[in-house]
Scaffold this active site. Structure first.
Site, mmCIF file in Angstrom:
data_model
loop_
_atom_site.group_PDB
_atom_site.id
_atom_site.type_symbol
_atom_site.label_atom_id
_atom_site.label_comp_id
_atom_site.label_asym_id
_atom_site.label_seq_id
_atom_site.Cartn_x
_atom_site.Cartn_y
_atom_site.Cartn_z
ATOM 1 N N HIS B 65 11.647 -19.875 -68.816
ATOM 2 C CA HIS B 65 10.528 -20.639 -69.337
ATOM 3 C C HIS B 65 10.743 -22.137 -69.151
ATOM 4 O O HIS B 65 9.837 -22.866 -68.762
ATOM 5 C CB HIS B 65 10.334 -20.305 -70.824
ATOM 6 C CG HIS B 65 9.178 -20.980 -71.451
ATOM 7 N ND1 HIS B 65 7.928 -20.412 -71.504
ATOM 8 C CD2 HIS B 65 9.075 -22.193 -72.039
ATOM 9 C CE1 HIS B 65 7.104 -21.248 -72.112
ATOM 10 N NE2 HIS B 65 7.776 -22.340 -72.453
ATOM 11 N N HIS B 111 0.350 -19.264 -73.073
ATOM 12 C CA HIS B 111 1.002 -18.944 -74.337
ATOM 13 C C HIS B 111 0.890 -17.433 -74.527
ATOM 14 O O HIS B 111 0.449 -16.943 -75.557
ATOM 15 C CB HIS B 111 0.382 -19.741 -75.498
ATOM 16 C CG HIS B 111 1.415 -20.416 -76.334
ATOM 17 N ND1 HIS B 111 1.483 -20.319 -77.688
ATOM 18 C CD2 HIS B 111 2.472 -21.182 -75.969
ATOM 19 C CE1 HIS B 111 2.515 -21.021 -78.133
ATOM 20 N NE2 HIS B 111 3.126 -21.548 -77.113
ATOM 21 N N ASP B 518 -2.116 -25.467 -62.300
ATOM 22 C CA ASP B 518 -2.073 -24.016 -62.109
ATOM 23 C C ASP B 518 -1.213 -23.328 -63.157
ATOM 24 O O ASP B 518 -0.104 -23.736 -63.431
ATOM 25 C CB ASP B 518 -1.557 -23.650 -60.707
ATOM 26 C CG ASP B 518 -0.204 -24.295 -60.412
ATOM 27 O OD1 ASP B 518 0.156 -25.257 -61.102
ATOM 28 O OD2 ASP B 518 0.486 -23.828 -59.489
#
Lengths: 263, 754
Positions: B65, B111, B518
C-alpha cells in the site's frame, strides 16, 4: 459616501456554509466578516459593532445532539442578552439551513408569544434521508425586511440540502398564530405554483413552511440556501433559462439597503 | 536502547526462514521471508537486533500500500513519462495549470479494503483521506467524487450487498456533507464482480494559487515538525498491512479501520490553509496509511534529511499507548507541518484560534538518519532511505490468450421494449437515492452538478463544472471514467476505453481535458495472470494518454481485491479534470428547444462485447469497442471548438446502452422528444442503436447554425433528425423502428426511486 454595512457571519466547529455566505454579502455591497462564536464569548468582538448577523448552514458541533441545539446552548450561555438587544434594536438577523435551526432553538422565531420561548423544531425529513435538490418557493413578504426585493406571490427557485428541515410547531396555537400573522413567508410549492407533496415539499414541513420571519420583520430563518445563488450560473437549470439577475442576492441586498436607509 | 515497559527488542539475527515468518505474522508485519532477511542483514551490519518500533516502521513503509513495490517498475515504464511538462507538481496529489495564477490539485484513490470490512467507517475515512491529500498541496478542496462498485450477490461469511451499499453511501454522505465540500461526481456500478470485494474509489479536486503550492520535502536541518489536528489513538493500526493482503473470511480485524471526525477536519482545513496563505509553512504532508512512520520518513527522505522525533509529545486520545502504536497509528484528521523555528509560534497560534490540538514533535537534522525517542529512551535509529525504500518486485506475469466470440443475437421483436428495459437497468437508471443524499451545492460554486434540466425532472450530466475563482469566469470540470465490464474481457482495450470515456465526458460540458488521476484496482499481484492483466491495463492507458498528450499526475494502486476464489476484474477508475474557459458557455445534455437538429458525432460499431445490450442478453465475451485516441482527439477538440463558438444547445456522450439510451437521457431533463432516421448509419438496427462506439456524442445544434457546425465537424457529424414532440420516434427510411413517450422514458429511468 455610502455607509459601510458590517455583517457578522457567525461560525463554530461544523458550520460550513460561511464561504458562500461571505461571497453573497460581498456581492451585495456590504463588508462581511466570518466571526467564530468564541470571539463573542471571550469579548474580542462585540455583537453591537455589526449591522447584520447571519447564521450560515452546516452541522454546528456535528449536529450529533439535535440540529442547532449545541450552538444555541452556547449562545444562550454567553451572549443571550447581546443577541436579544441586537434583535430588539431592529437589526437584520438571518439564518439558513442549520442557521434556521439555531434561530428556532434560540426562540427568536417564530416568537409568536414574544418571550423567546422555543415554539417549534426542525425535525428529520419525512423521507428519513438527506435531501439535496432544487425547490420552488412562494413568497409572501409581509413586513420581512429581507424580502423587500420580491413581490407577493412571486415564485422563486433555490437549492436545499438538509436532513432535518421538517418544520413542526409546538402546538396548534403556534401554528395558528404563524398563519394568522403571516410569518410563514416562504412556502414550498410545485413548478406550477401549487402546494403539493413530496418531492416539492422536500421534508414534509407543516403547511409547506420553508421560511419563517418574526413579527417585527427583522429575523428570518429559511431552510433553502439563497447564499448559494449569488451567481445565476449556479442554478440547476441555468443552461435552460437565461435570466439577468442573481436570485440569492435579493435577500441580502434588501438587508443592506435597510441598514443604509434606517441607520 | 529499548525499555522493557515500552519497547522491546525483536530477536531476528541468525533466525531461519520459518522463525522469521512467524515473527512477521505474530507482529502483524505482513513482511515476506525475503523482506525479513533484508531487515535482518541490515541489523547485522548495525551489530544489534531491531526494536519493535523499528520493525513496525519498516513493515509500514515496505507494505504494498505504501511502497507500490509490485507496481512501481511498471508505472515508471508506462505511466510516469506521459506529457511530463504538463504536470506542475506531484506529491500527495498532482497539479495541473488552470490559468496564469491558478492550479488544480487532484487525486483519486481507493478505500476498498476498509470499506469491505466496515462499509460506513471505511467510506467516510476514504473521503477524509483524499481531502487531506489535496490539502497537503496547499490547495482548497472544492469537490469530492466517488466511484462505487457494489456486488449483487451475497457471499457466505461476508455482509450482504445491500448492507455494504447502505453503509458506504451513508459514510460518504455523513463525512462529505459535514465537512462542507460538495460531492459532485462519480458513479455507481453494480455487478457480481464486486461480491464481496466492494470498491470505493474516492477523488478530490482542489484549487491553489500557484505561489501557494507546498512541497512535501524537508531539505534543510532545524525545520520543526508540528503534528496538528485529531489526537492519535489506537484506531487504524495496521491498516496498510490489511490493505496489502487478500481477505480471508470476512472476519477481518475491524480495528484496522480508522474512525473519522469531519467536525475536526473542517476547521483543520481552514487552519492549515490560513497558515499556508500567510507563508508560514515550509512543507506539508497528511497522515494517512502508515501514520507518522510513513509521513516523517518520506518527508525527510525526500529532502535527503534525517531528524529526531519525540513520541511522548504526540497528543494522544488514550493513555498507555505503546511507542510503536503511536508511531504507526492511522488515526484520522492529522496533518504534519514542517515549519521554520521563527514561525512555530505563529502556526501554533493559528491552530489555537481554531481550537485544534497541535504540538512540535521533532525537527530535521543533517545526516539522513531518523532517531525516535520515547521518554528520553531511543526506540528507533534508522537511515530514512533504508526505512522508506523497499526492494521493488518485477513479479512474474502471464497473458491468457482468450478466444474472441462474436455473437449475433436474435433480432429483437420490439425495440421500444428493449430500450425501456435498458433504461431501468441498475447501471443506467437514476442514482438519485444516493446522489441526492450528497450535498452538491455547498460552497456555492457548482455550475453544473450531477443533474441538469427542468426542476423536478432533471437528468444525468456527463461532468460537473465548478467555478474556480470567485471573481473569474474560469471553471474546472470534473468527471470519472471506468468500465469494468470491458476490462474484464480485455484489460488493454478496457484501459483505452476508460481514457476515452473520461475525455468524452469532459468535452461534453465544453472542457478541455488537462490531466488524469488513476485508481488502479486489481487482485493478488503475486499471481502471474493478474500481473499480466495489470500490465495490459497500463499499456492501454499509456497508448491512449500519450497520443492525447495528457499526463497522469497522481493515483494509487489497490491490489489484493480478492476473497477466496472471487476476485475483481483488473481495471482503472480515472478521475479527469478539464478547463472551462468561461463557465457561461458550458453545456448540459438536456435538449433545449424543439426544432433543432440532432447530429451523431462518430459511427456505431459491431463490437458489442461488454455492452449493456449484450449483458442484458447474457452474452459473455465478444470484442469490446475500440478507442482510437487519434480519432478521439480530432472529434473531441473539434466539438470543443463548436461549443466554445456557441453553436450547440446540448451535448451528451454515447456510453452504456448506446445511441438509444443517450437520446432518451437528453429528453429526461427537457421533456422535449425527438424524431430520428437512422438509415444513414447502416448496420443491423440493434447494433446501430445499442452498440457503444467510442469517441461518440449526440449533439443538438442551435437552429440556423447547422452549416457552421458541419464546417467545424467535417465528416465526423451525421445528421439524424430533429428535436420536438412528447416522444422519441426512430425510423429507418419508411420503416418504424422505435417509439417511446417522454413520460415512459422518465418513468422507467426513475424506477425504484420515490
Amino acid at each position: 459616501m455610502k455607509r459601510d454595512v458590517r455583517v457578522a457571519i457567525l461560525t463554530m466547529e461544523g458550520t460550513n456554509n460561511e464561504e458562500e455566505a461571505y461571497q453573497s454579502f460581498r456581492h451585495s455591497d456590504s463588508s462581511p466578516e466570518i466571526v467564530h462564536l468564541k470571539k463573542f464569548e471571550n469579548r474580542t468582538r462585540r455583537l453591537d459593532s455589526y449591522d447584520v448577523l447571519f447564521f450560515p448552514g452546516g452541522f454546528s458541533a456535528g449536529d450529533y445532539v439535535r440540529a442547532g441545539a449545541v450552538m444555541a446552548a452556547r449562545i444562550r450561555a454567553k451572549i443571550k442578552r447581546d443577541l436579544e438587544n441586537f434583535v430588539e434594536d431592529g437589526r437584520p438577523v438571518m439564518g439558513s439551513c442549520n442557521g434556521f435551526q439555531v434561530l428556532v432553538e434560540l426562540g427568536l422565531i417564530p416568537d409568536t408569544g414574544k418571550s423567546y420561548a422555543v415554539e417549534a423544531a426542525l425535525a428529520p425529513n419525512a423521507s428519513n434521508r438527506f435531501e439535496a435538490r432544487t425547490v420552488y418557493l412562494n413568497v409572501r413578504r409581509g413586513n420581512c425586511l429581507f424580502l423587500d426585493g420580491f413581490s407577493d406571490g412571486e415564485i422563486i427557485k433555490l437549492p436545499i440540502a438538509h436532513s432535518e428541515g421538517r418544520f413542526v410547531p409546538r402546538d396548534s396555537d403556534v401554528l395558528r398564530r404563524i398563519v394568522k400573522e403571516g410569518l410563514n413567508v416562504l412556502t414550498y410549492v410545485s413548478g406550477s405554483g401549487k402546494e403539493e407533496g413530496y418531492p416539492w415539499n422536500p421534508n414534509g414541513s407543516e403547511h409547506n413552511i420553508a421560511g419563517i420571519c418574526n413579527r417585527r420583520g427583522n429575523v428570518l430563518g429559511v431552510m433553502p440556501h439563497p447564499e448559494r445563488i449569488f451567481s445565476r450560473f449556479t442554478e440547476t437549470d441555468w443552461t435552460r433559462e437565461r435570466r439577468g439577475y442573481d436570485i440569492g442576492n435579493r435577500f441580502f441586498e434588501s438587508a443592506v439597503r435597510f441598514i443604509r436607509e434606517k441607520y | 536502547m529499548a525499555d522493557k515497559d515500552h519497547s522491546v527488542v525483536v530477536e531476528i539475527s541468525g533466525k531461519g526462514p520459518e522463525e522469521l515468518l512467524r515473527i512477521s505474522r505474530e507482529m502483524q508485519l505482513g513482511l515476506s521471508v525475503e523482506e525479513m532477511r533484508r531487515a535482518a542483514s541490515f541489523f547485522e551490519m548495525e551489530h544489534r537486533d531491531p526494536t519493535d518500533v523499528e520493525m513496525q516502521a519498516i513493515a509500514q513503509a515496505w507494505s504494498e500500500h505504501c511502497s507500490y513495490k509490485s507496481s512501481k517498475l511498471h508505472l515508471k515504464k508506462y505511466i510516469f513519462g506521459i506529457a511530463r511538462s504538463k504536470a506542475l507538481a506531484e506529491g500527495d496529489a498532482g497539479l495541473v495549470s488552470l490559468d496564469d495564477d491558478l492550479a488544480v490539485a487532484f487525486k483519486i484513490e481507493s478505500h476498498n479494503h476498509p470499506s469491505a470490512i466496515e462499509p460506513y467507517g471505511g467510506a467516510a475515512t476514504g473521503v477524509g483521506g483524499i481531502l487531506r491529500d489535496i490539502l497537503s498541496m496547499g490547495a482548497q478542496p472544492v469537490a469530492v467524487t466517488d466511484s462505487l462498485y457494489f456486488g449483487t450477490k451475497k457471499i457466505k461469511g461476508f455482509p450482504s450487498p445491500k448492507f455494504i451499499e447502505n453503509g458506504v453511501i451513508s459514510g460518504i454522505r455523513d463525512y462529505g456533507n459535514r465537512v462542507g465540500i460538495p460531492t459532485v461526481s462519480g458513479g455507481i456500478c453494480y455487478s457480481e464482480f464486486f461480491s464481496p470485494n466492494v470498491l470505493v474509489n474516492v477523488g478530490c479536486v482542489g484549487i491553489v494559487k500557484k505561489n501557494e503550492i507546498r512541497s512535501s520535502a524537508v531539505s534543510e536541518p532545524g525545520i520543526k515538525l508540528i503534528i496538528a489536528g485529531g489526537k492519535t489513538g489506537r484506531d487504524g493500526i495496521h491498516g496498510v498491512n490489511m490493505a496489502s493482503a487478500v481477505m480471508e473470511s470476512g472476519n477481518e480485524n475491524i480495528t484496522t479501520v480508522q474512525l473519522g471526525s469531519p467536525i475536526v477536519k473542517e476547521p483543520l482545513i481552514h487552519a492549515v490553509l490560513e497558515a499556508n496563505r500567510k507563508g508560514l509553512v515550509y512543507a506539508l504532508k497528511d497522515l494517512g496509511g502508515g501514520g507518522l512512520s510513513s509521513v516523517v520518513g518520506e518527508m525527510l527522505n525526500a529532502g535527503g534529511m534525517g531528524g529526531k522525533v519525540y513520541l511522548d509529545r504526540v497528543p494522544l486520545k488514550e493513555v498507555n499507548m505503546l511507542p510503536w502504536e503511536i508511531w504507526v497509528s492511522e488515526s484520522q484528521e492529522r496533518m504534519l507541518l514542517a515549519v521554520r523555528n521563527s514561525e512555530v509560534n505563529k502556526v501554533l497560534e493559528i491552530m489555537e484560534e481554531w481550537d485544534i490540538p497541535a504540538a512540535v514533535i521533532g525537527e530535521s537534522e543533517p545526516g539522513g538518519r531518523l532517531r525516535i525517542y520515547f521518554g528520553n529512551r531511543k526506540v528507533l535509529d534508522l537511515p530514512t532511505e533504508f526505512m522508506t525504500t523497499p526492494e521493488l518486485y518485477d513479479r512474474r506475469s502471464s497473458i491468457k490468450e482468450k478466444k474472441v466470440v462474436q455473437w449475433l443475437p436474435k433480432y429483437p421483436a420490439d425495440f421500444g421494449k428493449v430500450l425501456l428495459s435498458l433504461l431501468s437497468d441498475p447501471n443506467v437508471r437514476t442514482k438519485e437515492f444516493a446522489v441526492r443524499q450528497y450535498d452538491h451545492t455547498v460552497r456555492g460554486s457548482t455550475v453544473i452538478g450531477p443533474f441538469s434540466g427542468i426542476v423536478g425532472r432533471e437528468g444525468p450530466t456527463d461532468s460537473s463544472v465548478l467555478k474556480a475563482d470567485w471573481d473569474k469566469e474560469v471553471g474546472v470540470a470534473i468527471t470519472s471514467g471506468s468500465n469494468p465490464f470491458y476490462s474484464a474481457i480485455d484489460p488493454y482495450l478496457g484501459g483505452r476505453a476508460a481514457v476515452d470515456e473520461t475525455v468524452r465526458n469532459l468535452i461534453s460540458v465544453g472542457a478541455e481535458p488537462l490531466g488524469f488521476s488513476d485508481c488502479l484496482n486489481a487482485g493478488n499481484p503475486e499471481k502471474p495472470e493478474i500481473m499480466g492483466e495489470f500490465i495490459e491495463m497500463l499499456r492501454g492507458l499509456h497508448d491512449s494518454a500519450s497520443i492525447l498528450d495528457i499526463p497522469f499526475v497522481s493515483g494509487n494502486v489497490s491490489f489484493y481485491n480478492e476473497a477466496g476464489k472471487r476476485r475483481i476484474p483488473t481495471f482503472p477508475t480515472i478521475l479527469g479534470v478539464g478547463r472551462v474557459k468561461d463557465i457561461r458557455n458550458s453545456v448540459t445534455p438536456d435538449f433545449k428547444e424543439p426544432g433543432s437538429s440532432i447530429y451523431l458525432i462518430g459511427v456505431p460499431t459491431t463490437d458489442l462485447g461488454g455492452s449493456l445490450y449484450f449483458r442484458r442478453l447474457k452474452l459473455p465475451g465478444g470484442r469490446i469497442p475500440y478507442s482510437d485516441p487519434r480519432i478521439l482527439k480530432r472529434r473531441g477538440w473539434n466539438l470543443l471548438k463548436s461549443i466554445d463558438s456557441g453553436l450547440v444547445n446540448s451535448v451528451h456522450d454515447i456510453s452504456d446502452g448506446g445511441i438509444a439510451v443517450a437520446l432518451s437521457e437528453m429528453t429526461l431533463g427537457s421533456n422535449v422528444g425527438a424524431s430520428l432516421d437512422i438509415s444513414s448509419l447502416g448496420l443491423r438496427t440493434d447494433f446501430a442503436l445499442f452498440s457503444e462506439p467510442q469517441s461518440c456524442w449526440l449533439v443538438d445544434v442551435k437552429p440556423g447554425l447547422d452549416g457552421k457546425f458541419s464546417d467545424v465537424m467535417g465528416e465526423d457529424s451525421i445528421f439524424l433528425g430533429k428535436t420536438g414532440g412528447s416522444e422519441i420516434i426512430i425510423t429507418r427510411g419508411e420503416e418504424n423502428v422505435l417509439k417511446a413517450s417522454n413520460a415512459s422514458i422518465i418513468r422507467r429511468w426513475k424506477r425504484g426511486y420515490t
